[in-house]
Design an enzyme around this catalytic site. Structure first.
Site, PDB file in Angstrom:
ATOM      1  N   CYS A  34       0.664  -1.321  -0.601  1.00 29.68           N
ATOM      2  CA  CYS A  34       0.025   0.034   0.087  1.00 29.68           C
ATOM      3  C   CYS A  34       1.037   0.954  -0.011  1.00 29.68           C
ATOM      4  O   CYS A  34       1.823   1.587   0.929  1.00 29.68           O
ATOM      5  CB  CYS A  34      -1.109   0.332   0.736  1.00 29.68           C
ATOM      6  N   CYS A  37      -0.548   4.260   1.864  1.00 23.19           N
ATOM      7  CA  CYS A  37       0.304   3.708   3.246  1.00 23.19           C
ATOM      8  C   CYS A  37       1.453   3.736   3.966  1.00 23.19           C
ATOM      9  O   CYS A  37       1.251   4.860   4.648  1.00 23.19           O
ATOM     10  CB  CYS A  37      -1.103   2.483   3.921  1.00 23.19           C
ATOM     11  N   ASP A  38       2.127   3.380   3.024  1.00 23.18           N
ATOM     12  CA  ASP A  38       3.532   3.507   3.342  1.00 23.18           C
ATOM     13  C   ASP A  38       4.171   4.269   2.632  1.00 23.18           C
ATOM     14  O   ASP A  38       5.593   4.361   3.343  1.00 23.18           O
ATOM     15  CB  ASP A  38       4.024   2.005   3.661  1.00 23.18           C
TER      16      ASP A  38
END
Ligand SMILES: Cc1cc2nc3c(=O)[nH]c(=O)nc-3n(C[C@H](O)[C@H](O)[C@H](O)COP(=O)(O)OP(=O)(O)OC[C@H]3O[C@@H](n4cnc5c(N)ncnc54)[C@H](O)[C@@H]3O)c2cc1C
Length: 210
Positions: A34, A37-38
């Protein structure tokens, strides 16, 4: 068998992985599925992303805003992505596309230090120094067990009536990634989870009044 007056489906979606040992070992230590997300963990660093669809292009573009360089590893000599997404990555000076390229091994003991790749046309192997390795080859909604009862799209995401979490079966509601092939974020899953709880509560209230 459990009998219930209402059911909320929230079984999520699982990211697809390459299936190599180093990917599992370094998951959460530089390997992620992701980028949104990261990605921020790799600000100013060089990263690689595997995938050739619209999501991979979108995630590569997103990473290029944060990272110093993004290698896009593409198995074939063409992309699956729409023309507009392809143009976006091809015209991005921070994204380098490596065609006919597959991952041999992600390098590093405690964290990602690089990736060994190979050209599937020539067999030539090489290594790139990176600190983040993103896999963007798709997701599989965990909805197989409902396929005989609940309407889904071709990819298996549950269809809900727009503006609600209602499915085609009365009293059955779906929320989270199991019905969301676009955002797939914790906050959107929690939001639709709340919607499903309220929808179920209203359904039960009507049910009790009958
Ligand atoms: C590496 C990574 C990092 C992420 N980071 C972020 C982030 O920073 N911010 C953010 O907003 N989002 C992030 N996400 C996305 C976020 O995790 C998901 O969007 C969110 O967890 C979806 O919630 P959900 O409840 O729909 O599904 P899930 O959290 O996937 O929960 C589904 C649950 O259902 C269970 N289940 C599945 N099948 C069955 C079955 N047949 N019977 C019973 N139980 C079943 C599963 O075991 C699981 O416990 C990240 C995702 C990944 C993969």
């Amino acid at each position: 068998t459990i009998h219930a007056d209402t059911v909320l489906i929230s079984t999520g979606a699982s990211a697809k992985w390459l299936g190599i040992e180093s990917e599992t070992r370094l998951n959460g230590k530089g390997v992620s599925a992701c980028a949104v997300c990261d990605g921020f963990f790799f600000r100013g660093q060089e990263v690689a992303i595997v995938g050739a669809g619209d999501t991979a292009c979108e995630e590569a573009s997103y990473l290029s805003n944060i990272c110093s360089k993004v290698y896009m590893l593409i198995r074939k000599d063409e992309m699956r992505a729409s023309q507009i997404m392809q143009k976006r990555v091809m015209n991005n000076p921070k994204i380098e596309i490596l065609w006919n390229t597959e991952t041999d091994e992600i390098l590093g003991d405690e964290e990602v230090k690089g990736v060994r790749i190979f050209n599937n046309k020539t067999g030539e192997k090489s290594e790139i120094a990176i600190s983040g390795f993103f896999v963007a080859i798709g997701h599989q909604p965990n909805t197989g067990i409902f396929k005989d009862f609940i309407h889904m799209d071709d990819a298996g995401y549950i269809k809900t009536i727009p503006g609600s979490t209602k499915t085609n079966v009365e009293g059955v509601f779906a929320c989270g990634d199991a019905q969301d092939n676009i955002y797939r974020q914790a906050v959107t899953a929690a939001g639709t989870g709340c919607m499903a709880a309220l929808d179920a509560e209203r359904y039960l209230a009507e049910f009790e009044n009958e």
